[in-house]
Design a protein around this motif. Structure first.
Motif, mmCIF file in Angstrom:
data_model
loop_
_atom_site.group_PDB
_atom_site.id
_atom_site.type_symbol
_atom_site.label_atom_id
_atom_site.label_comp_id
_atom_site.label_asym_id
_atom_site.label_seq_id
_atom_site.Cartn_x
_atom_site.Cartn_y
_atom_site.Cartn_z
ATOM 1 N N PRO A 127 0.808 -1.230 0.000
ATOM 2 C CA PRO A 127 0.000 0.000 0.000
ATOM 3 C C PRO A 127 0.841 1.279 0.000
ATOM 4 N N ALA A 128 0.675 2.083 -1.000
ATOM 5 C CA ALA A 128 1.303 3.408 -1.096
ATOM 6 C C ALA A 128 0.622 4.090 -2.271
ATOM 7 N N PRO A 129 -0.213 5.081 -1.987
ATOM 8 C CA PRO A 129 -0.974 5.686 -3.087
ATOM 9 C C PRO A 129 -0.057 6.367 -4.102
ATOM 10 N N MET A 130 -0.462 6.323 -5.351
ATOM 11 C CA MET A 130 0.307 6.920 -6.440
ATOM 12 C C MET A 130 0.475 8.426 -6.244
ATOM 13 N N PHE A 131 -0.657 9.082 -5.935
ATOM 14 C CA PHE A 131 -0.660 10.555 -5.881
ATOM 15 C C PHE A 131 -1.101 11.037 -4.502
ATOM 16 N N LYS A 180 -4.014 -4.183 -13.805
ATOM 17 C CA LYS A 180 -3.378 -3.149 -14.640
ATOM 18 C C LYS A 180 -1.954 -3.540 -15.020
ATOM 19 N N LYS A 181 -1.666 -3.429 -16.311
ATOM 20 C CA LYS A 181 -0.292 -3.617 -16.776
ATOM 21 C C LYS A 181 0.294 -2.244 -17.077
ATOM 22 N N CYS A 182 1.444 -1.967 -16.480
ATOM 23 C CA CYS A 182 2.049 -0.646 -16.660
ATOM 24 C C CYS A 182 3.401 -0.785 -17.345
ATOM 25 N N ILE A 183 3.749 0.236 -18.094
ATOM 26 C CA ILE A 183 5.095 0.267 -18.673
ATOM 27 C C ILE A 183 5.691 1.656 -18.454
ATOM 28 N N ILE A 184 6.950 1.662 -18.037
ATOM 29 C CA ILE A 184 7.663 2.916 -17.844
ATOM 30 C C ILE A 184 8.636 3.060 -19.011
ATOM 31 N N ILE A 185 8.515 4.163 -19.716
ATOM 32 C CA ILE A 185 9.388 4.379 -20.873
ATOM 33 C C ILE A 185 10.554 5.285 -20.466
ATOM 34 N N GLY A 319 24.947 12.371 -4.109
ATOM 35 C CA GLY A 319 24.652 11.002 -4.567
ATOM 36 C C GLY A 319 23.528 10.303 -3.829
ATOM 37 N N ASN A 320 22.525 11.018 -3.326
ATOM 38 C CA ASN A 320 21.431 10.278 -2.676
ATOM 39 C C ASN A 320 20.047 10.496 -3.296
ATOM 40 N N ILE A 321 20.020 10.987 -4.524
ATOM 41 C CA ILE A 321 18.735 11.175 -5.202
ATOM 42 C C ILE A 321 18.588 10.146 -6.325
ATOM 43 N N PRO A 322 17.557 9.314 -6.256
ATOM 44 C CA PRO A 322 17.339 8.368 -7.360
ATOM 45 C C PRO A 322 16.903 9.105 -8.629
ATOM 46 N N THR A 323 17.162 8.515 -9.778
ATOM 47 C CA THR A 323 16.709 9.148 -11.016
ATOM 48 C C THR A 323 15.186 8.997 -11.136
ATOM 49 N N LEU A 324 14.593 9.862 -11.938
ATOM 50 C CA LEU A 324 13.139 9.861 -12.078
ATOM 51 C C LEU A 324 12.634 8.505 -12.591
ATOM 52 N N GLY A 325 13.409 7.867 -13.453
ATOM 53 C CA GLY A 325 13.001 6.572 -13.997
ATOM 54 C C GLY A 325 12.835 5.533 -12.896
ATOM 55 N N THR A 326 13.785 5.497 -11.975
ATOM 56 C CA THR A 326 13.709 4.539 -10.881
ATOM 57 C C THR A 326 12.580 4.895 -9.923
ATOM 58 N N VAL A 327 12.325 6.181 -9.744
ATOM 59 C CA VAL A 327 11.191 6.611 -8.918
ATOM 60 C C VAL A 327 9.881 6.121 -9.551
ATOM 61 N N ALA A 328 9.783 6.234 -10.867
ATOM 62 C CA ALA A 328 8.568 5.798 -11.569
ATOM 63 C C ALA A 328 8.390 4.287 -11.453
ATOM 64 N N ILE A 329 9.475 3.548 -11.548
ATOM 65 C CA ILE A 329 9.384 2.084 -11.403
ATOM 66 C C ILE A 329 8.919 1.738 -9.992
ATOM 67 N N THR A 330 9.447 2.447 -9.003
ATOM 68 C CA THR A 330 9.050 2.213 -7.612
ATOM 69 C C THR A 330 7.554 2.469 -7.433
ATOM 70 N N MET A 331 7.072 3.537 -8.029
ATOM 71 C CA MET A 331 5.635 3.824 -7.996
ATOM 72 C C MET A 331 4.842 2.646 -8.582
ATOM 73 N N ALA A 332 5.321 2.122 -9.709
ATOM 74 C CA ALA A 332 4.597 1.050 -10.391
ATOM 75 C C ALA A 332 4.601 -0.244 -9.568
ATOM 76 N N LEU A 333 5.680 -0.511 -8.843
ATOM 77 C CA LEU A 333 5.727 -1.727 -8.012
ATOM 78 C C LEU A 333 4.563 -1.735 -7.025
ATOM 79 N N HIS A 334 4.177 -0.543 -6.552
ATOM 80 C CA HIS A 334 3.106 -0.446 -5.566
ATOM 81 C C HIS A 334 1.718 -0.370 -6.189
ATOM 82 N N ASN A 335 1.639 0.009 -7.449
ATOM 83 C CA ASN A 335 0.324 0.352 -8.005
ATOM 84 C C ASN A 335 -0.084 -0.405 -9.259
ATOM 85 N N CYS A 336 0.755 -1.317 -9.738
ATOM 86 C CA CYS A 336 0.421 -2.043 -10.962
ATOM 87 C C CYS A 336 0.499 -3.543 -10.707
#
Ligand SMILES: *[C@@H]1O[C@H](CO)[C@@H](O)[C@H](O)[C@H]1NC(C)=O
Ligand SMILES: *[C@@H]1O[C@H](CO)[C@@H](O)[C@H](O)[C@H]1NC(C)=O
Ligand SMILES: *[C@@H]1O[C@H](CO)[C@@H](O)[C@H](O)[C@H]1NC(C)=O
Length: 397
Positions: A127-131, A180-185, A319-336
């Motif tokens: 559980p972790a809401p997308m928005f 839901k199937k999600c893809i991060i480009i 060096g402690n900020i993840p890239t946006l792509g990895t943040v998006a993948i993390t979001m998808a792990l919780h919501n897709c």
């Protein structure tokens, strides 16, 4: 009389012996019970690693009379510092083979990503809401960190923004899907000339990042965009380049970023570019109802839990900020239910390959980043791919 006495002595002796025998047996049974439980737990774990153990193989006692869970200790799964299984493979454990066995090929598998993630990372909690929505202050994990890892110090401005956007989900059509199937480009040059466009468009949720263009690249990157996750410096600057319908999803990295978003939501003129590291969009041609704030928990979790970047007392640091792509993948792990990626990873062995699919910049132009730790991040993404949690269409990770 003498006889009575000896009977009593006998009783005095026999009672403690009975008690001792009772204690011995009951403890033995207790021991057996824990041994059974441990064996069962171990069996589950072994299944989860994809190694199938026939029930007959587990014996109560090992070869040398040790309880089996000691004798077989080398079979116990090992976890790395982050808590990920060290030996990863993509095989499906029996219970998942059974659960998904009847679905036709390509059909969405409910709960698949969560199940696979939990196998390689038992600490995972879905559980972790997308928005963010107006109840965001109740999300305890983000309330104690300032941006980018949380919302501390920004509560008022977020309240203000959310009162205007009014919508806090993917929209009724996607919300109603049971799977839901999600893809991060990703924006990597590795997408170039692979003709994956039609495949990408088949996903329920297509996530794009920053200003990555679609027009003119449909053959390779598809034409559907469910959402575009953006920080101010990465936002599309030319209003005519925004697609007609997609969610504008804002991801904050600096406290200042929320001020920018407030300007974009309320269509206030942005007077200064101070505080941004490059020029930023002055307008976002989107109705407030089509704008969202990405839950900053995904940045926090990716940085500190999944990748293991320096905590730096919860503040943005070297060096402690993840890239946006990895943040998006993390979001998808919780919501897709299923997660795929494409366009991730750079092939460092081919410095003349394009860095991005949409421009001529070469790989060799990539600079050492102050904020990101690309190599540590890639280790994390590799675990997801090796463990079969995410599917990498371009094999760059
Ligand atoms: C799969 O299909 C078979 C036969 O149609 C059925 O007996 C079985 O219960 C199904 N399994 C699941 C998990 O739905
Ligand atoms: C793109 O791929 C096709 C084959 O799939 C190939 O013939 C063509 O030369 C490639 N184009 C470029 C610019 O690499
Ligand atoms: C990335 O992480 C590695 C290993 O922890 C470390 O040696 C390296 O200095 C880090 N790089 C940056 C840019 O912080």
């Amino acid at each position: 009389m003498i006889r009575m006495k000896s009977t009593r002595t006998f009783m005095f002796l026999i009672c403690p012996i009975m008690v001792l025998i009772f204690i011995y047996y009951s403890s033995g049974r207790l021991h057996l019970r824990t041994s059974v439980q441990k064996s069962q737990a171990r069996l589950d774990i072994l299944h989860s690693v994809g190694r199938v153990v026939a029930p007959g193989m587990t014996t109560w006692r090992g070869k040398h009379g040790f309880p089996s869970f000691i004798a077989h200790q080398s079979f116990l799964p090992e976890y790395d510092k982050q808590g990920f299984l060290t030996k990863l493979d993509r095989k499906l454990p029996l219970e998942l083979q059974y659960k998904y066995g009847n679905l036709s090929k390509g059909e969405c598998k409910p709960g698949y990503t969560e199940a696979k993630m939990t196998l390689i990372y038992p600490k995972f909690s879905k559980p972790a809401p997308m928005f963010l929505d107006p109840n965001f202050k109740r999300l305890s994990k983000i309330s104690s960190y300032p941006p980018p890892f949380g919302v501390k110090t920004q509560e008022k401005i977020i309240d203000h923004i959310l009162s205007a956007t009014k919508s806090y989900s993917l929209g009724s059509e996607l919300d109603s899907l049971s799977c839901k199937k999600c893809i991060i480009i990703g924006n990597g040059g590795i997408l170039y000339n692979k003709s994956l466009g039609s495949k990408i468009d088949q996903y329920d949720v297509v996530v794009r990042l920053n200003e990555a263009p679609v027009a003119g690249f449909e053959k390779d990157v598809g034409s559907k965009t469910t959402m575009r996750i953006t920080y101010p410096e990465g936002a599309i600057q030319k209003p005519e380049r925004y697609e007609k319908s997609s969610l504008f999803v804002f991801s904050a990295f600096k406290p200042m970023d929320f001020k920018w978003l407030r300007h974009m939501v309320f269509k206030d003129k942005l007077r200064t570019m101070e505080g941004f590291w490059k020029s930023v969009a002055r307008v976002v041609p989107r109705d407030p109802e089509d704008m969202r704030i990405l839950n900053p928990y995904f940045i926090q979790e990716a940085a500190f839990k999944f990748i293991g970047l320096p905590h730096n007392r919860g503040l943005m640091g070297r060096g402690n900020i993840p890239t946006l792509g990895t943040v998006a993948i993390t979001m998808a792990l919780h919501n897709c239910d299923e997660v795929a990626v494409a366009g991730f990873g750079y092939d460092m062995n081919t410095p003349h390959a394009p860095l991005h699919y949409y421009e001529k910049l070469k790989m060799s132009a990539i600079k050492e980043s102050w904020t990101h730790n690309i190599s540590k991040e890639k280790e994390f993404l590799r675990k997801l791919v090796m463990g079969g949690v995410i599917h990498d269409l371009t094999n760059g990770i």
